[in-house]
Scaffold this active site. Structure first.
Site, short mmCIF file in Angstrom:
data_model
loop_
_atom_site.label_atom_id
_atom_site.label_comp_id
_atom_site.label_asym_id
_atom_site.label_seq_id
_atom_site.Cartn_x
_atom_site.Cartn_y
_atom_site.Cartn_z
N GLU A 161 0.84 -1.21 0.00
CA GLU A 161 0.00 0.00 0.00
C GLU A 161 0.88 1.26 0.00
O GLU A 161 0.65 2.20 0.76
CB GLU A 161 -0.96 -0.03 1.20
CG GLU A 161 -1.92 -1.20 1.11
CD GLU A 161 -2.65 -1.50 2.41
OE1 GLU A 161 -3.82 -1.92 2.32
OE2 GLU A 161 -2.08 -1.32 3.49
N GLU A 227 -5.85 -7.70 -3.83
CA GLU A 227 -6.69 -8.00 -2.67
C GLU A 227 -8.14 -7.81 -3.07
O GLU A 227 -8.62 -6.69 -3.15
CB GLU A 227 -6.35 -7.09 -1.48
CG GLU A 227 -4.99 -7.36 -0.85
CD GLU A 227 -4.76 -6.56 0.42
OE1 GLU A 227 -5.75 -5.97 0.94
OE2 GLU A 227 -3.61 -6.50 0.89
#
Length: 589
Positions: A161, A227
């Site tokens: 991230e 994800e």
């Protein structure tokens, strides 16, 4: 072992060994699943039609003290990745160093915070140097497992991230020749990426044209949802999150119809055993629960849910051969209640005590070879000569039970900053039992995750001074030395009970009645995790490999109140639920 070229992203479709390849992946974290069950969970992944395992690597478990590394037993990453290869699964490794994962401090070790100037996830020298030393060790473990060396690892994720933080730090590839990837939600993807690494996206809903945006910023590259959130995590004091199978299936079907590769996060969530849960803080601190069931296709105990069977039917369409059969789940049993037999007050097991004029946060206590205290409780005690208004000035991290002469007078936390102390004659002992409820695992608050008492506490506007500080990190060695049981009326207490297992052990769920308050449960020295009457979790998963035939020792550390027994059940009761699809999108970033 001779290999053709590995995973490539040179066109609109992945290739592996020169042939078109669609990644059908699922996340299972080895550190959240008892080692004895690794094979069961991965066989069920294979039987669901997935071809790729993804896993994070938690730095804080692998280097619990600076320069001391652990890649053994439950943390044997090499064995886990090798098992995946034996079962015919490819692997995408997500080594961090930051992993998020609803894991304490996003996987970063707490000893980094001993440095008052520390800036996590940046080019700050103290952080970069620690990462480099860790990665030197990590790379020596994983390099033989790379595709190039005959292993199953076909790709490695760079940081995690990155776009959501974007403060300049990226770990070097350190000689890794496999495909590098980044992984971000829609907002993070807009903030930037890493040159030479394939961008992938994290999502649950097909909102804002997210996949088209990925295609636009990365033309002629394969598309992947790294994800796909198959459920969601829970926090204390709120409802259990569910994501209905039909809603999930509709999105997964559309992703696959578009030719996009996918990784289910989580395929199997498992459990954040012990003190390893993280927390969230978007203006308000919220600690996450022990269970990481995640409403995933495989439940916390490894059951195949309706989601699993729907996905198996869907993924079977992407295989030319029939899928392998689904292994049966381990048996479970509702054992007879375990009755409390003995108890021991916290005050009777005080061992180490450090003296300090001012409070010292957990991470800077001179314990654990001067690596500080990472998890558990810290007891701060000082002397007072009167009563009045006790104010924390919001310097409690994260929750303190307050005592005067060992009698509880209240609690302090992020919402409650003041407690009225009763008047009394002479000197009295004022005590704060402070719990680290979990460090934030995502966002800008990472640098502010020092625990314990982090600043002045004032009584009638005068700062308290002259503290004795005791560490209660609740490690197995601590539990083992608390063996001289003395009946006492003072809370908090440790309680002892015995669970009798007739025949081979079976999985079970430890159900704590709501008349219990807040605390920790240990079975045969294994920390099952936290409990708290506010829910939503009112059970703790107890896997059979941690039990033995005959007598099993249970120790309960309880802060506030007491019951006479622990109950056991075959299945957990999640209580009130809330549909993730009804939450605002901003809560799912």
């Amino acid at each position: 072992m001779s290999r053709l070229e590995g995973l490539k992203a040179n066109s609109s479709q992945f290739t592996l060994e020169g042939e078109p390849f669609r990644i059908l992946g699922g996340s299972v974290h080895y550190f959240r699943v008892p080692r004895a069950y690794w094979e069961d969970r991965l066989l069920k992944m294979k039987a669901c039609g997935l071809n790729t395992l993804t896993t994070y690597v938690p730095w804080n478990l692998h280097e619990p003290e600076r320069g001391t590394f652990n890649f053994q037993d439950q943390l044997d990453l090499k064995a886990y990745v090798s098992l995946a290869a034996q079962l015919g699964l490819w692997v995408i490794l997500r080594p961090g160093p930051y992993i998020c994962a609803e894991w304490d401090l996003g996987g970063l070790p707490s000893w980094l915070l001993q440095d008052e100037e520390m800036q996590l996830r940046t080019t700050y020298p103290g952080f970069v140097n620690a990462v480099n030393l860790y990665f030197d060790k990590l790379i020596s473990v994983i390099k033989p497992l790379m595709f190039e060396g005959g292993g199953p690892i076909i790709a490695v994720q760079v940081e995690n991230e990155y776009g959501s933080f974007h403060d300049g730090f990226l770990h070097p590839s350190l000689g890794i020749k496999e495909l590098l990837m980044t992984s971000d939600n829609w907002e993070g993807l807009r903030c930037g990426g890493v040159e030479g690494a394939l961008k992938t996206i994290n999502l649950q809903r097909l909102s804002f044209g997210a996949i088209q945006h990925l295609a636009d910023i990365q033309p002629q590259k394969p598309l992947m949802v790294m994800e796909y959130w198959s459920g969601w995590f829970d926090v204390w004091g709120e409802h259990h999150h569910v994501f209905h199978a039909e809603d999930m299936l509709a999105v997964v079907s559309e992703i696959l119809d578009r030719g996009v590769s996918i990784n289910l996060y989580m395929f199997h969530g498992g459990t954040s055993f012990g003190f390893m849960n993280g927390a969230m803080d978007f203006g308000a601190y919220k600690s996450q629960v022990t269970s990481y069931d995640y409403d995933a296709p495989l439940s916390e105990a490894g059951d195949c849910t309706p989601k699993y069977h729907h996905l198996r039917n869907l993924f079977s369409q992407y295989h030319s051969e029939p899928l392998p059969g689904v292994p049966s789940s381990p048996e479970r049993k509702a054992y007879s209640p375990a009755f409390i037999q003995q108890h021991l007050s916290l005050w009777d097991i005080l061992q180490f005590s450090d003296k300090s004029d001012k409070p010292v946060n957990m991470e800077n206590l001179p314990v654990n070879n001067n690596n500080g205290q990472s998890y558990g409780y810290t007891l701060y005690e000082t002397t007072i000569t009167g009563g009045g208004a006790l104010n924390s000035r919001n310097n409690i991290r994260d929750r303190a039970v307050v005592f005067v002469n060992r009698e509880c007078v209240g609690c302090l936390d992020y919402k409650t900053h003041e407690v009225a102390l009763p008047d009394g004659k002479g000197e009295r002992t004022l005590s704060f039992l402070v719990e680290n409820c979990g460090r934030v695992n995502y966002g800008k608050a990472l640098d502010e995750q020092r625990k314990g008492i982090v600043g002045d506490i004032v009584l009638n506007n005068t700062p308290l001074r002259g503290f004795s500080i005791s560490c209660f990190d609740m490690k197995p060695s601590f539990i083992k030395r608390s063996v001289i049981w003395i009946k006492t009326s003072f809370l908090p207490k440790s309680y002892s009970a015995r669970l009798c297992v007739d025949g081979p052990p079976k999985d079970t769920f430890c159900i704590y009645p709501q008349s219990w308050g807040k605390g920790i449960i240990f079975v045969n020295g294994q920390n099952l995790g936290r409990y708290w009457f506010i829910g939503p979790q009112h059970f703790l998963y107890l896997p059979a490999p941690w039990l033995r035939s005959g007598e099993n020792e249970i120790i309960v550390f309880e802060e506030q109140r007491v019951h006479d027994k622990l109950l056991f059940a075959e299945n957990p009761d999640y209580g009130k639920v809330i549909d993730v699809y009804k939450l605002p999108f901003c809560t799912l970033l």
